[in-house]
Write a protein that holds these residues in place. Sequence first.
Motif, mmCIF file in Angstrom:
data_model
loop_
_atom_site.group_PDB
_atom_site.id
_atom_site.type_symbol
_atom_site.label_atom_id
_atom_site.label_comp_id
_atom_site.label_asym_id
_atom_site.label_seq_id
_atom_site.Cartn_x
_atom_site.Cartn_y
_atom_site.Cartn_z
ATOM 1 N N SER A 186 47.132 43.969 34.198
ATOM 2 C CA SER A 186 47.892 42.613 34.454
ATOM 3 C C SER A 186 48.403 42.345 35.769
ATOM 4 N N ARG A 187 48.934 43.713 36.602
ATOM 5 C CA ARG A 187 49.195 43.534 37.591
ATOM 6 C C ARG A 187 48.163 43.248 38.693
ATOM 7 N N LEU A 188 47.009 44.072 38.393
ATOM 8 C CA LEU A 188 45.889 43.797 39.392
ATOM 9 C C LEU A 188 45.340 42.351 39.324
ATOM 10 N N ASP A 189 45.505 41.764 38.089
ATOM 11 C CA ASP A 189 45.161 40.382 37.968
ATOM 12 C C ASP A 189 46.063 39.397 38.826
ATOM 13 N N LYS A 190 47.248 39.662 38.798
ATOM 14 C CA LYS A 190 48.310 38.847 39.693
ATOM 15 C C LYS A 190 48.113 39.247 41.130
ATOM 16 N N ALA A 191 47.588 40.449 41.636
ATOM 17 C CA ALA A 191 47.345 40.720 42.912
ATOM 18 C C ALA A 191 46.114 39.916 43.307
ATOM 19 N N LEU A 192 45.027 39.840 42.571
ATOM 20 C CA LEU A 192 43.949 38.814 42.981
ATOM 21 C C LEU A 192 44.350 37.251 43.029
ATOM 22 N N GLN A 193 45.456 37.089 42.271
ATOM 23 C CA GLN A 193 45.927 35.421 42.230
ATOM 24 C C GLN A 193 46.691 35.258 43.112
ATOM 25 N N VAL A 194 47.642 36.125 43.802
ATOM 26 C CA VAL A 194 48.307 35.956 45.093
ATOM 27 C C VAL A 194 47.356 36.258 46.456
ATOM 28 N N GLY A 195 46.136 36.560 46.222
ATOM 29 C CA GLY A 195 45.252 36.553 47.594
ATOM 30 C C GLY A 195 44.783 37.853 47.896
ATOM 31 N N ALA A 196 44.998 38.961 47.020
ATOM 32 C CA ALA A 196 44.249 40.161 47.468
ATOM 33 C C ALA A 196 42.493 39.917 47.479
ATOM 34 N N ASP A 197 41.889 40.684 48.277
ATOM 35 C CA ASP A 197 40.449 40.581 48.210
ATOM 36 C C ASP A 197 39.708 41.205 47.135
ATOM 37 N N ALA A 198 40.498 42.496 46.872
ATOM 38 C CA ALA A 198 39.783 43.286 45.762
ATOM 39 C C ALA A 198 40.849 44.085 45.278
ATOM 40 N N VAL A 199 40.687 44.766 44.194
ATOM 41 C CA VAL A 199 41.755 45.526 43.457
ATOM 42 C C VAL A 199 40.943 46.726 42.886
ATOM 43 N N ILE A 200 41.871 47.591 42.903
ATOM 44 C CA ILE A 200 41.177 49.270 42.260
ATOM 45 C C ILE A 200 42.118 49.588 41.155
ATOM 46 N N ASN A 201 41.370 49.754 39.776
ATOM 47 C CA ASN A 201 42.382 50.366 38.830
ATOM 48 C C ASN A 201 42.172 51.962 39.097
ATOM 49 N N SER A 202 43.251 52.358 39.570
ATOM 50 C CA SER A 202 43.130 54.186 39.896
ATOM 51 C C SER A 202 43.034 54.896 38.427
ATOM 52 N N ALA A 203 43.312 54.262 37.366
ATOM 53 C CA ALA A 203 42.930 54.890 35.926
ATOM 54 C C ALA A 203 41.784 54.845 35.598
#
Length: 338
Positions: A186-203
Amino acid sequence: MKMSVVTAPGKVEVLDADRPQAGPNDVLVRMRACGICGSDAFYISIGGIPPRQGHTPLGHEPAGEIVEVGDQVSGIAVGDHVVINPMAAPDNIIGNGGSTGALADFLLIENAVRGRSLEVIPTHVPWEVAALNEPMAVARHGANQCKPKPTDKVVVFGAGPVGLGATLAFKSLGVSHVVVVDLIPSRLDKALQVGADAVINSAEERVVQRLIELHGVGEAGIPGLPGRAGTDIYLDAAGASAVIDTALAAAKKGATLGIVGVHKEPVPVEFVNIMSNEITIVGSMGYPDEIFEVTKDIVANWEKYALIVSHTIGFDHIGEALALAGTPGAADKVVVTF
């Protein structure tokens, strides 16, 4: 008026207090919103901060409405919506061991100067978003400390409020590509919504390998060794030793590692790696110049900043708000409203 005060280790009380009166150089603010910081839970656990151990007013992420203005104050009027610099008076920091806190009905700003102790914001910005000004200034300083260039490739570890704020800061500063790493989808989803170009789930993903896929291969400091990630800046907004290990394992020659997350335990570092790859490690604390630098970006992009707030709770339920904010994983950002 009512004010929230740490009165003993693990104990917070809402006490009665006299409503302050604004002097000639002061303004009085009716509180409308105040964020809860992780440090508040720490202050509660230890019973407050000297010299007011046992009587520490809480709240240092304030936004409110001007209700009184001293006759020597200029540029501020009754009815103005404002965000406040809690560190404007270094010997009396609001909500951090000073005599006042923003988790109260009213807050007196002594020797009020617009642009130094408070700043006026447009009335369309929601109060709970305005209350993000202080933690977003922390995030902005963390980004500024890394001295980013538009061509840089950046990774932010931690998608909590400061990590998301840093993501917004890097994008506001014109950085070309920002990746955010976290364990919580859910936090990674927020990161994309605020403008991150990509996300990584470290788990679920191998972080270093994924960074190489996203940012290419960078030069290793010792010839003949395998290349590293092409990432230019690593920002630790998580305060976890695993982040440092991962960043230093990936960092190419000349990369920068910024530390804005609070580490509660010492972290061992291999200095041969730092030396051979000429890695710059830079710390970040507070917001020497950023407290109102970030305000313009919040006003311009308040809808994105609003995503950071996970819970708004009325001051009448301050105990519930503090408990929620102090429970790991229960909330992202709790803002108390009045």
